[in-house]
Design an enzyme around this catalytic site. Structure first.
Site, mmCIF file in Angstrom:
data_model
loop_
_atom_site.group_PDB
_atom_site.id
_atom_site.type_symbol
_atom_site.label_atom_id
_atom_site.label_comp_id
_atom_site.label_asym_id
_atom_site.label_seq_id
_atom_site.Cartn_x
_atom_site.Cartn_y
_atom_site.Cartn_z
ATOM 1 N N PHE A 136 0.862 -1.184 0.000
ATOM 2 C CA PHE A 136 0.000 0.000 0.000
ATOM 3 C C PHE A 136 0.906 1.244 0.000
ATOM 4 O O PHE A 136 1.850 1.315 0.778
ATOM 5 C CB PHE A 136 -0.904 -0.023 1.232
ATOM 6 N N ASP A 207 0.682 -4.582 8.947
ATOM 7 C CA ASP A 207 -0.394 -3.642 8.667
ATOM 8 C C ASP A 207 -1.664 -4.471 8.460
ATOM 9 O O ASP A 207 -1.750 -5.277 7.520
ATOM 10 C CB ASP A 207 -0.058 -2.818 7.416
ATOM 11 N N TYR A 232 -11.762 2.560 9.378
ATOM 12 C CA TYR A 232 -12.912 2.894 8.528
ATOM 13 C C TYR A 232 -13.236 1.850 7.474
ATOM 14 O O TYR A 232 -14.133 2.048 6.670
ATOM 15 C CB TYR A 232 -12.704 4.266 7.857
ATOM 16 N N LYS A 233 -12.494 0.731 7.450
ATOM 17 C CA LYS A 233 -12.776 -0.299 6.445
ATOM 18 C C LYS A 233 -13.760 -1.311 7.030
ATOM 19 O O LYS A 233 -14.920 -0.971 7.254
ATOM 20 C CB LYS A 233 -11.461 -0.907 5.976
ATOM 21 N N ARG A 381 -11.919 -4.075 -8.011
ATOM 22 C CA ARG A 381 -11.957 -4.737 -6.706
ATOM 23 C C ARG A 381 -13.395 -4.908 -6.232
ATOM 24 O O ARG A 381 -14.201 -3.979 -6.319
ATOM 25 C CB ARG A 381 -11.259 -3.889 -5.637
HETATM 26 C C1 LIG Z 1 -6.337 1.795 3.965
HETATM 27 C C2 LIG Z 1 -4.912 1.513 4.293
HETATM 28 C C3 LIG Z 1 -4.145 2.445 4.977
HETATM 29 C C4 LIG Z 1 -4.763 3.768 5.313
HETATM 30 O O1 LIG Z 1 -3.921 4.689 5.858
HETATM 31 P P1 LIG Z 1 -4.533 6.092 6.321
HETATM 32 O O2 LIG Z 1 -3.430 6.702 7.068
HETATM 33 O O3 LIG Z 1 -5.750 5.793 7.145
HETATM 34 O O4 LIG Z 1 -4.932 6.859 5.117
HETATM 35 C C5 LIG Z 1 -2.845 2.111 5.294
HETATM 36 N N1 LIG Z 1 -2.313 0.916 4.938
HETATM 37 C C6 LIG Z 1 -3.038 -0.006 4.272
HETATM 38 C C7 LIG Z 1 -2.445 -1.299 3.917
HETATM 39 C C8 LIG Z 1 -4.356 0.279 3.921
HETATM 40 O O5 LIG Z 1 -5.066 -0.621 3.255
#
Ligand SMILES: *Cc1c(COP(=O)(O)O)cnc(C)c1O
Length: 422
Positions: A136, A207, A232-233, A381
């Site tokens: 990511f 993560d 938030y997911k 996705r």
């Molecule tokens: C969604 C996501 C993030 C989000 O990071 P934010 O700081 O909340 O924007 C980080 N790492 C991964 C792997 C994600 O899927």
């Protein structure tokens, strides 16, 4: 009910079969706890979860009573001050950790920075951080920030996740990987990789953004050192909800992090000029908790704590498996290619396909109130949040997609025009 991993005969073929699966679904009633617009098929809970009905009442109360009437007193009367620990303790059960090892704070990106910098400090004579290319983006950017601002001797090494274990050596300070990949949905073996990192004396950070609330997690069992994750997911904490972090208790005493804000102080309201880190997980906090956002997150977390993780996993895999099967004829006819593992043991809770016209095709689906998303350069996705996605949604999605492809209705300027957020 879970389809087997071998090529079992496809028994589920008709629309009625999918309706029947919903009738037999032990989690079906959970959908009622969420506000999902009528007629909408939402396959994007891996990116932004839906609104828990209880969050509306909770928000009204936090805003009118706690904020509006209580004002500053509410830090004590409504215990705003303990929100990070309280929600962290609830999350601990979901991620397989102890209550005092988890806390809610900041964003995932900021938490990555704090903990990666902390890891580098815990392994002072080592100069390498290993991660994977195509991780990511924020994870890669933040690790580079750690190199540039914390220790320029650090080298960020990117190797494909299936080769990570053989690259770990005595120079490795930290291995930092995303447990379920945001594009492919591939799930890594947390225990094996963590064990390999420890065998060479390196620390392991996971993560969990695409795992928490989607797949069973056992951080303590895997002996993981550090972890971060997103609110938030799949946790349905609301747009921009605060994130969380985990530090294994064996590191809590020694760990130091660079964003030494007053909320991480041993006694914030002593108002001392000198920083003294809190002894426990609180030392990872930085500034004031976003109370409204954290209160919304708590509602989502509360729902998740009531669900049996294996039941969630069973439904998630059944959803992704049936979707893959329904999509097979479309792959042959229209050139979609499965980008997610067929092997269920390494699949998260989403299914991705590549297609050269993926962006426009997804926009055409969204125009019909079927919401997935697109990730550059060519990935469609589909996320299957097992708390509220229905089996019939799979049928309706694939039928709609088939029609779009058959008629070529995706091939219009309005669907090709790129939005800022895809
Ligand atoms: C969604 C996501 C993030 C989000 O990071 P934010 O700081 O909340 O924007 C980080 N790492 C991964 C792997 C994600 O899927």
């Amino acid at each position: 009910m879970t389809p087997s991993n071998t090529s079992a005969p496809t028994m589920i073929v008709t629309q009625q079969d999918f309706l029947d699966l919903d009738k037999q679904d032990p989690l079906a009633s959970l959908r009622d706890q969420f506000e999902i617009p009528t007629g909408l098929i939402y396959l994007n809970g891996n990116s932004l979860g839906v609104l828990p009905k209880a969050a509306k009442a909770r928000m009204a109360d936090v805003i009118s009573r706690e904020w509006g009437e209580g004002l500053i007193r509410s830090w004590n009367t409504y215990n705003w001050i303990s929100l990070p620990q309280r929600i962290g303790a609830k999350l601990a059960g979901i991620i397989g950790a102890k209550e005092h090892e988890v806390i809610v704070s900041d964003s995932t990106s900021v938490n990555l920075f704090k903990l990666a910098a902390a890891a580098v400090k815990l392994r002072p004579n080592r100069t390498k951080i290993i991660t994977e290319p195509g991780n990511f983006p924020t994870d890669l950017y933040i690790l580079n920030g750690v190199k540039n601002f914390i220790n320029q001797e650090i080298e960020i090494i990117t190797v494909p996740s299936n080769e990570v274990m053989q690259h770990i050596n005595e120079d490795t300070a930290l291995v930092c990987l995303t447990h379920v990949h945001y594009k492919s949905g591939t799930m890594l073996n947390m225990k094996d990789i963590t064990t390999a990192a420890h065998a060479k004396g390196a620390l392991m950070m996971w993560d969990l953004s695409h795992s928490t609330g989607a797949v069973p997690l056992a951080l303590n069992d895997a002996n993981a050192d550090l972890a971060v994750g997103c609110g938030y997911k799949y946790l349905n904490g609301g747009p921009g909800a605060p994130a969380f972090l985990y530090v294994a208790d064996k590191h809590l005493k020694e760990l130091e992090q660079p964003l030494t804000g007053w909320f991480g102080h041993a006694n914030a309201f002593a108002m001392s000029d000198d920083f003294e880190a809190a002894p426990g997980i609180e030392k990872t906090l930085c500034g004031t908790t976003p109370v409204i956002g954290a209160s919304a997150l708590e509602v989502g977390v509360d729902i998740m704590t009531k669900v049996e993780p294996q039941q969630l996993r069973d439904k998630s895999l059944a959803l992704s498996e049936y979707f893959i099967r329904l999509m097979e004829p479309l792959c042959e006819t229209y050139g979609f290619e499965l980008a997610t593992p067929k092997d269920q043991s390494i699949r998260g809770s989403q299914v991705s396909y590549t297609h050269p016209e993926g962006y426009a095709i997804m926009q055409a689906l969204i125009a019909q109130d079927i919401i997935g998303d697109f990730r550059a350069p060519n990935i469609l996705r589909f996320g299957f949040a097992p708390l509220y996605v229905q089996y019939i949604d799979l049928w309706n999605t694939v039928k709609a997609l088939e029609k779009i492809m058959h008629e070529g209705s995706w091939d219009q300027a309005q669907f090709r025009a790129k939005n800022k957020v895809t």
